[in-house]
Design a protein around this motif. Structure first.
Motif, PDB file in Angstrom:
ATOM      1  N   LEU B 155       2.167  -3.686   0.527  1.00 31.22           N
ATOM      2  CA  LEU B 155       2.473  -2.379   1.120  1.00 31.22           C
ATOM      3  C   LEU B 155       1.104  -1.911   1.871  1.00 31.22           C
ATOM      4  O   LEU B 155      -0.070  -1.904   1.342  1.00 31.22           O
ATOM      5  CB  LEU B 155       2.664  -1.303  -0.016  1.00 31.22           C
ATOM      6  N   VAL B 178       9.867  -3.162  -2.144  1.00 26.90           N
ATOM      7  CA  VAL B 178      10.428  -1.828  -1.999  1.00 26.90           C
ATOM      8  C   VAL B 178      11.454  -1.617  -1.112  1.00 26.90           C
ATOM      9  O   VAL B 178      11.866  -2.229   0.030  1.00 26.90           O
ATOM     10  CB  VAL B 178       9.067  -1.420  -0.565  1.00 26.90           C
ATOM     11  N   VAL B 192       7.604   5.964  -3.384  1.00 25.14           N
ATOM     12  CA  VAL B 192       7.693   4.350  -2.982  1.00 25.14           C
ATOM     13  C   VAL B 192       8.636   3.821  -3.865  1.00 25.14           C
ATOM     14  O   VAL B 192       8.134   3.917  -5.329  1.00 25.14           O
ATOM     15  CB  VAL B 192       6.601   3.356  -2.655  1.00 25.14           C
ATOM     16  N   GLY B 194      11.299   1.215  -5.552  1.00 28.58           N
ATOM     17  CA  GLY B 194      11.700  -0.391  -5.234  1.00 28.58           C
ATOM     18  C   GLY B 194      12.397  -0.915  -6.343  1.00 28.58           C
ATOM     19  O   GLY B 194      12.426  -0.454  -7.483  1.00 28.58           O
TER      20      GLY B 194
END
Lengths: 180, 982
Positions: B155, B178, B192, B194
């Motif tokens: 990321l 993600v 975030v 995921g």
């Protein structure tokens, strides 16, 4: 050749008449000058004309030979021009070659006409004609040779094969990668 | 003799001109260039009050482009490489277009107004994974929110201003993928979300400034998720479980995760496999179940409730904020030949803001994608415009109930091309027309004369240019004497057939392939290839020519095939049939029936071969040649080439009398440890060869080995099959073969040590030219191989040839054991090549040019004389006269020889050539993302006067000469008379 033609072909422009027709007594109104003997002159006449005819024959033969030999000069000039033109195909060399071919052909066609003025039962024209023919054929050969050196004569196998299409094939196949 | 003179003159002419080139003012006279972008994947509108309204699109052809919203023109466009697929596009800071490509490893920013690249950042990538681009929507420009990118297990937060990586987080160890990044506006915390192995949901709260993880929560989900996800609000997403029967609402308010399961069967009775339409709607979800689209409202506690359903197949857009915290979305569905566009508010589905009905061309197919944009009308109400992508990849802008503009983007993915004649023009032209054209003609020629005498004013120059473009009716829809006007038939990937006019490249007609049976299994066949089906010329003149389109239902090789016969003049489908067997290969045979229909064989996966057309006449023609028809298959993965022969009718298995069985005849097996097939090539079946002999300067003869049954195969060692430079010269070698496809005999083998593919080759007449990379020299090389027939070489006796006592035109068979010898030569070539083609003319007399599609997407025309194995360092005078160029180690690249001149055929994939009726001229059509067409005369137009030829000048010269002759004649008469009187 041209000169002979010009002289012989157009005929005579003027002539002196030696045998005077005015000897006829009835028409004679003027007396002969004193001391002039007409008889002696008339006596000479026959010998004179024979002599004259012989001279004409030899002259004709001479002229005929001149005409027969005239293509030789031409030949030399053509040869020189061909040498100048070179061996590549372009306008100049093609023009020269074709005139070199055309002149002998046209001369050969009119060979009878050219020797017509010299026709005489006392003149032997065969030899001049043969020479004339031979020289013109030589000129023609020169032209053909030039044509060949330019590569315009079909004397090679390639000239005959180039126009042939590729041969047909008996078998047919197709395929390739599989469609995905 | 005449041929000899002609050939010599031709040679003379061709040696005088070394390269093809044109003058500046000739550009665009015979050529045209069309720019496309491909099927749109993402679209981002940029409609500020000031400046030009535009839409940024990224496409499946890896193009990022900015289009004018008013006219649909391309403002700017960038074609990324074939491996640089675009994953996401967004606008940052209101002035940069951000694209993420190459599986999330390349991030680029382009300047919005002019498309200049501002920065490019390579992001670290460790593994293949889904990639995600999240560009913050910030209205305040002064504050720099980072762009969050996920790709390859990492990321990244990237500054939008200069592309600097602010921080990165490694998720490779956990296998964390993600799914969503939420950036609540005004907050520095990003969420975030995921999945780990699609069974555990994890939410990270990350400080967007530093990249520190503030909080982390995870929760196992026993059933596992499928990949589909839809975010409905800033703290909720809805996903499908792995069985696709349960919707799971995941809430992550303040970092706490909660699941709420709702089986689909609770929502609708007829449950089945569900599919989340990946639309971004606020508090709303679109689910597709059993061809019905359900709108599901997501309640405050994650409660799901069906609010609407649409029975038709519907395409939807993302939702868009309209005034007063309302969100609207657009949906498009079909009804007969019309489409209905509806814009509704998300919260009140009954409140339809806009309902428009638009008549739509049947040949555009269904709507695939909708992108919506709103604007404020003068009366302060909301107006909407929708950008729709159709099944044939075309792009249309709908506004106020009408199609404002459309772009035929299907032409960016041409798969196969052929050419066709136009209909014959009608005789007899009206007198008025003649008079009009006569006046125009005279005027035009006077203008041209002015131009050639350098008397033209600037306005005249413009007028001349216009006249040239319009001249000679090059855009007419009838056949012309020179064969310059033709139709280019292009089959595109979505299965649409286009007919383009060679004059100006306009679309004369287009047709989308239909499934003949309208069965459920095969809604839309995809086109594979295109063949000339019927080209009437001798008999059957009153029939229209037609083409055969071979299509397939589905992507696997055993999918049933579809044949479609299309009339070339009208663009109407004559007939189409579901052939009931698979299509592996199509083989046009060199036979036609009495109506000039060409016989085709179609091979299927079981090894049977089917004959088309299915008529008794075709069958009797085929039976006659039954023993002489062969086919071969190339199995590149196994390194095997197999040859087959027809065996008999397969009536024992099926009642189909047009079906035949085959028998394997030969196999060529390449050792898999040392050779891998990378390229095969045959001659074009319709190529015309004028002569079978090649004449040297010394009148020596070489017989070309001209055979259609010759296959060029290139193999490389398996190690060298990868990228250029990935192996050492010792490890890689390239071997090329010439194989007879009837007998399987290898006629020639040539090995290049230390060389590597990719091999691009072209095969014409008796020669192959191929392009590869030489690892030792670190240069590209081009090699030419010419094949000659030794067994015919004794035909050299002139007298035999004169008398016709030779066997040179007798049909030949591959079983007669051809003795061939080859001549070859290699040269360096400075450019990388995408494709190579060769010019083709009507009779095959004109010298050839190689058309090389270079890496710069341009086409270079290279005379075949440069790749002639007879080149030597010091050619003799005779050889020079013949046109042999002194040998150099590198092939020259003459800038004027680029036939594309200032254009680029972006994404060049193929070049197609077709002869015109005029022997000197050939049509060239190149396709890729762009299309380009031009006419070429490899030896200049020796058989016609050029367009610039001033007829007026000729006319005036003749008139002047005649006048001069008359005047001099009168003068000479007068003089002669006065001479006589003297």
């Amino acid at each position: 050749m041209d000169k002979g033609k010009a002289v012989m072909g157009t005929g005579r422009r003027w002539a002196v008449e030696f045998s005077d027709q005015s000897t006829v007594p009835s028409s004679r109104d003027i007396l002969d000058p004193p001391g002039f003997s007409r008889a002696s002159q008339e006596q000479d006449d026959s010998a004179n004309s024979r002599q004259k005819k012989d001279a004409e024959a030899t002259w004709k033969l001479q002229k005929a030979w001149e005409v027969a030999q005239s293509p030789f000069k031409n030949l030399m000039m053509m040869g020189f021009m061909m040498w100048m033109a070179g061996n590549t195909v372009h306008l100049f060399s093609i023009g020269i070659t074709f005139s070199a071919l055309w002149q002998p052909i046209s001369a050969l066609q009119s060979v009878g006409k050219i020797f017509e003025p010299f026709k005489d039962n006392k003149v032997e024209l065969l030899m001049p004609k043969l020479v004339f023919l031979a020289l013109n054929l030589g000129g023609l050969a020169l032209g053909v040779w030039k044509l060949n050196t330019l590569g315009l004569l079909p004397t090679h196998a390639s000239d005959w094969v180039s126009s042939l299409p590729p041969p047909q094939e008996v078998e047919h196949s197709g395929g390739g990668f599989v469609f995905h | 003799m005449a041929i000899r003179v002609f050939l010599t003159l031709l040679l003379f002419l061709s040696s005088a001109i070394l390269s093809f080139s044109l003058y500046e003012d000739q550009a665009g006279l015979t050529d045209w260039h069309q720019r496309y972008i491909g099927k749109v994947k993402h679209a981002v509108f940029h409609t500020q009050k000031t400046g030009r309204k535009r839409v940024i699109v990224s496409t499946e052809e890896n193009v990022v482009a900015s289009l004018d919203l008013r006219h649909g023109e391309i403002f700017w466009r960038h074609v990324l490489g074939t491996k640089d697929a675009i994953d996401g596009v967004g606008i940052a800071l209101g002035k940069y277009v951000i694209t993420l490509s190459s599986e999330g490893s390349t991030l680029r920013a382009w300047n919005l107004p002019d498309g200049q690249m501002v920065w490019e950042t390579s992001l670290h990538s460790a593994q293949h994974s889904k990639s995600l681009l999240s560009v913050p929507i910030n209205l305040k420009v002064d504050k720099d929110y980072p762009i969050i990118v996920f790709g390859g297990g990492y990321l990244h937060a990237v500054s939008a201003i200069d592309g600097e990586v602010l921080w990165k987080k490694d998720f490779t160890a956990e296998g964390f993928e993600v799914q969503r990044v939420l950036q609540p506006p005004g907050s520095s915390i990003i969420y975030v979300l995921g999945f780990i192995n699609f069974s555990e949901a994890v939410v990270y709260q990350i400080d967007s400034k530093s990249g520190e993880v503030v909080a982390e929560k995870s929760m196992m989900f026993p059933g596992g998720f499928s990949g589909e996800i839809s975010s409905v609000s800033s703290d909720k997403v809805v996903v499908l479980d792995s069985t696709r029967s349960i919707l799971v609402t995941i809430g992550f308010i303040d970092g706490d995760i909660s699941f709420q399961k709702t089986p689909i069967s609770d929502l609708v009775e007829d449950s089945g496999k569900a599919e989340i339409l990946s639309a971004l709607l606020s508090n709303m979800l679109a689910v597709k179940v059993n061809k019905r689209t359900l709108f599901v409202k997501v309640g405050g506690e994650g409660k799901l409730e069906v609010v609407d359903s649409l029975s038709d197949e519907t395409a939807m857009s993302d939702s868009l904020p309209v005034a007063d915290d309302q969100e609207a979305f657009a949906s498009v569905h079909h009804e007969g030949s019309k489409i209905h566009l509806m814009v509704k508010l998300v919260n009140e589905l009954d409140n339809v803001l806009l309902r428009e009905t638009i008549q739509m061309d049947q040949h555009r197919g269904r709507v695939h994608k909708v992108f919506m944009n709103n604007y404020i009308r003068t009366d302060r109400s909301n107006g909407f415009r929708a950008l729709i992508v159709m099944e044939d990849h075309s792009l249309l802008l709908l506004q106020q109930g009408a199609i404002v503009w459309s772009r035929e983007e299907g032409l960016a993915s041409v798969t196969d091309v052929t050419t066709a004649e136009l209909p014959l023009g009608k005789d007899g032209v009206s007198v008025a027309k003649v008079e009009h054209t006569l006046f125009e003609w005279l005027k035009g020629h006077v203008l041209k004369l002015k131009g050639s005498l350098l008397l033209a004013s600037p306005e005249d120059v413009v007028a001349i240019q216009e006249l040239r473009v319009k001249s000679s009716g090059k855009n007419k829809l009838t056949r012309d004497h020179n064969g310059f006007r033709k139709l280019i038939l292009a089959l595109t990937r979505p299965g649409k057939l286009f007919a383009l006019h060679t004059g100006d490249g306009r679309i004369v007609w287009s047709m989308l392939l239909k499934s003949p049976s309208n069965s459920q299994a095969c809604e839309r066949p995809n086109g594979i290839s295109l063949y000339q089906w019927q080209v009437p010329h001798h008999h059957a003149m009153d029939e229209n020519p037609s083409v055969l389109v071979v299509g397939k239902c589905g992507s696997d090789s055993s999918a049933p095939g579809v044949l479609s016969f299309v009339d070339v003049y009208t663009g109407k489908e004559i007939s189409s049939s579901d052939i009931g067997h698979s299509v592996v290969q199509v083989m046009p045979l060199p036979f036609t029936d009495s109506t000039e229909q060409r016989l085709h064989l179609i091979a299927d996966t079981v090894g049977h071969v089917h004959l088309y057309p299915k008529t008794s006449e075709a069958l009797s023609i085929f039976q006659r040649e039954f023993q002489n028809v062969y086919w071969y298959t190339v199995e590149a993965d196994d390194g095997i080439i197999r040859g087959h022969v027809m065996k008999g009718s397969c009536s024992s298995e099926t009642a189909d009398e047009y079906c035949f069985t085959t028998r394997e005849l030969w196999t060529v097996v390449f050792p898999s440890e040392s050779e891998k097939i990378i390229s095969t090539l045959t001659r074009k079946p319709n190529e015309v060869v004028h002569t079978q002999a090649k004449v040297n300067s010394d009148q020596d003869l070489l017989y070309k080995y001209v055979s259609r049954n010759l296959l060029f195969v290139a193999t490389v060692s398996p190690k060298g099959a990868g990228e250029i430079g990935s192996v050492t010269p010792e490890e890689s070698s390239l071997v090329v073969y010439l194989i007879d496809t009837i007998t399987g005999r290898i006629l020639h083998r040539l090995s290049h040590q230390g060389c590597q593919g990719p091999v691009h080759a072209v095969f014409s007449e008796n020669w192959v030219v191929y392009h590869y990379f030489n690892l030792r020299a670190h240069k590209y090389e081009v090699t030419v191989v010419e094949i000659y027939d030794q067994s015919r070489a004794e035909n050299k006796n002139v007298w035999k040839l004169i008398l016709g006592k030779h066997n040179l035109t007798a049909p030949i068979t591959s079983y007669s054991r051809p003795e061939v010898f080859t001549k070859s030569q290699s040269y360096f070539f400075a450019q990388s090549v995408k494709t190579i083609a060769v010019t083709s003319t009507a009779k095959g007399i004109t010298s050839k040019q190689l058309l090389i599609g270079t890496i710069g997407d341009q086409i270079l025309a290279l005379d075949k004389r440069f790749v002639d194995p007879r080149r030597t360092l010091n050619p003799s005078q005779a050889e020079k006269e013949e046109g042999i160029i002194p040998l150099t180690d590198t092939l020259p690249i003459i800038p004027q020889a680029y036939i594309t001149h200032s254009h680029k055929v972006e994404g060049l994939r193929g070049i197609v050539t077709a002869p015109s009726k005029l022997e000197s001229t050939t049509h060239v059509f190149a396709y890729g993302v762009d299309l380009f067409y031009t006419r070429l005369a490899p030896s200049k137009t020796y058989d016609s006067l050029t367009d610039d030829f001033s007829y007026a000048l000729l006319l005036i010269t003749i008139v002047a000469l005649v006048a001069a002759i008359y005047i001099t004649w009168v003068l000479s008469e007068k003089k002669e008379l006065s001479e006589k009187w003297r």
